[in-house]
Scaffold this motif. Sequence first.
Motif, short mmCIF file in Angstrom:
data_model
loop_
_atom_site.label_atom_id
_atom_site.label_comp_id
_atom_site.label_asym_id
_atom_site.label_seq_id
_atom_site.Cartn_x
_atom_site.Cartn_y
_atom_site.Cartn_z
N GLN A 141 -3.98 6.23 -15.39
CA GLN A 141 -5.45 6.27 -15.43
C GLN A 141 -6.08 6.06 -14.05
N PHE A 142 -5.50 5.15 -13.28
CA PHE A 142 -6.03 4.92 -11.93
C PHE A 142 -5.71 6.12 -11.03
N ASP A 154 -8.73 8.70 -2.88
CA ASP A 154 -7.55 8.97 -2.04
C ASP A 154 -6.45 8.00 -2.48
N ALA A 155 -5.20 8.43 -2.29
CA ALA A 155 -4.07 7.67 -2.87
C ALA A 155 -4.07 6.23 -2.41
N LYS A 156 -4.50 5.99 -1.17
CA LYS A 156 -4.50 4.62 -0.63
C LYS A 156 -5.48 3.74 -1.39
N THR A 157 -6.66 4.28 -1.68
CA THR A 157 -7.67 3.49 -2.38
C THR A 157 -7.23 3.24 -3.83
N ALA A 158 -6.66 4.27 -4.47
CA ALA A 158 -6.16 4.07 -5.84
C ALA A 158 -5.08 2.98 -5.81
N ALA A 159 -4.24 3.00 -4.77
CA ALA A 159 -3.17 1.99 -4.66
C ALA A 159 -3.77 0.60 -4.50
N VAL A 160 -4.83 0.50 -3.69
CA VAL A 160 -5.49 -0.80 -3.48
C VAL A 160 -5.98 -1.37 -4.82
N GLU A 161 -6.51 -0.50 -5.69
CA GLU A 161 -7.01 -1.00 -6.98
C GLU A 161 -5.86 -1.36 -7.93
N VAL A 162 -4.74 -0.66 -7.83
CA VAL A 162 -3.58 -1.07 -8.65
C VAL A 162 -3.11 -2.45 -8.16
N ASP A 166 0.85 -1.21 0.00
CA ASP A 166 0.00 0.00 0.00
C ASP A 166 0.89 1.25 0.00
N GLU A 167 1.96 1.18 0.80
CA GLU A 167 2.83 2.35 0.91
C GLU A 167 3.58 2.59 -0.42
N ILE A 222 1.36 6.65 -6.73
CA ILE A 222 0.15 7.40 -7.12
C ILE A 222 0.37 8.88 -6.83
N ASP A 223 0.88 9.19 -5.62
CA ASP A 223 1.16 10.60 -5.28
C ASP A 223 2.15 11.18 -6.29
N GLY A 224 3.19 10.39 -6.62
CA GLY A 224 4.23 10.84 -7.54
C GLY A 224 3.67 11.14 -8.93
N VAL A 225 2.75 10.28 -9.39
CA VAL A 225 2.14 10.51 -10.71
C VAL A 225 1.33 11.81 -10.66
N ARG A 226 0.61 11.99 -9.55
CA ARG A 226 -0.24 13.19 -9.44
C ARG A 226 0.57 14.47 -9.38
N ASN A 227 1.72 14.42 -8.68
CA ASN A 227 2.47 15.68 -8.57
C ASN A 227 3.59 15.79 -9.61
#
Length: 424
Positions: free
Chosen positions: A218-219, A231-239, A193-194, A200-205
């Motif tokens: 896309q996720f 939230d980044a955690k939930t996006a991570a869970v789906e990846v 998750d971490e 995910i945070d890195g892609v966003r920023n």
Amino acid sequence: MKKPKEIPREEGIDHTLSLKREGYMFIPNRRRSFHSDFFKTRLFGKDVVCMGGKEAAELFYDNEKFKRNGATPKWIVQSFFGKNSVQTLDGDSHRHRKNMLMSIMTENNLKKLVDIAKQQWKKAIDQWEQMDQVILYEEMQKLLCRTACQWVGIELKEDEVDRRTKELASLFESASSVGPAYLVGRSSRNNLDEWIGELIDGVRNGKVDVHDDEILYQFAFHRDLEGNLLDAKTAAVEVINLLRPIVAISIFNNFLALAVHHYSEKTEKLRTGDKQYAQMFVQEVRRFYPFFPFIPALVKKDFTWGDYQFKEGTMAILDIYGTNQDSDIWENPDVFNPDRFKEWEGRPFGFIPQGGGDYWAGHRCAGEWATIEIMKVSLEYLANRMNYDVPDQDLSFSMVSMPSIPQSKILIENVNCISIRKVN
Ligand code: HEM
């Protein structure tokens, strides 16, 4: 199977120990002894309706009658699925999230996955040629971890492969465990998750450079029903909901290797490059061997089905393994016979190794097509593109441990690549 007036009930205070003892056969054994596709029992101190077969599966996938939120024990959700994953959603929020997952299963993306898997198979065989002995299950997991990360758009450094493969595998290997094995799975979940959350945070920023046609991108920029980024955690869970099950294909691939070894007369047909037969062989492996045992849901509101009464909040579990082995659906189900899929037109509720019903509206596995494609590539390599010996070893597999993996994890020796015919 004929339907009695009331759902038969198993006597006794609790049958959790029998479930642990009988594993994949717990529901099929009782469906046979009650002569009924439905029976009630008590598991983990709760009343549970067990159901199996085509009609039962169709009922189970009726979104008006059953829901998923709250059905899977919290400790399994937290380790195996991940918090707030698509598996725990119902109604519109489920449909919206599922759409995100299904939107990546395009023809192009699946072709890309196949190409990556082929590349990774070639690389792996080059390495296996230098090894005295290959533990196929473990090697397959690394191969699939590399494939999954590349497909999603994650750069996986060579010195990370072992660690991330083990973490992803421990999620499904510990899914039904308690004690230390569970804690290993739980700690892997936190690490993963971490790791993916930071990506995910890195892609966003903009700190992680990834093309906008990559799944990771896309996720990362998927918006929920309210129009907010997950939230980044939930996006991570789906990846991770993509990475983990792709690594879990190692289990089906191990059974593929076992079938190629045990049913060598049937593999002769694969040598002709017959693509339809390869598809039939893969389908039969998914039907025949034990993998996912059952799925839980909760009765959404009181309803009557025929003479049967279902009470709101009751736990129901659908017999996945037993439905794929059901003699009302399959002729001689305990015989390995790819030819049964020759004239097969598909059954949304009668063949459910990865769940049943509709992909978008229900919880049927988002990765079923991807699984079949990767298994076809793997079969091509196992049956046609490499020579290898299978030394004496314990190839038996348990009908109790979940997931079931052949004891020896399949050892092969003297691997060498063969370039054959005009396979693309
Ligand atoms: C390794 C072989 C696989 C098996 C045996 C398997 C099995 C299943 C099963 C039984 C379900 C639950 C169906 C239900 O709740 O009704 C499921 C759901 C799911 N699977 Fe798979 N699966 C596999 C591979 C994959 C792959 C390769 C992916 C993604 C690339 C994937 C992604 C998912 C997702 C996202 C769900 C949740 C769907 C939902 O809740 O709507 N699975 N899978």
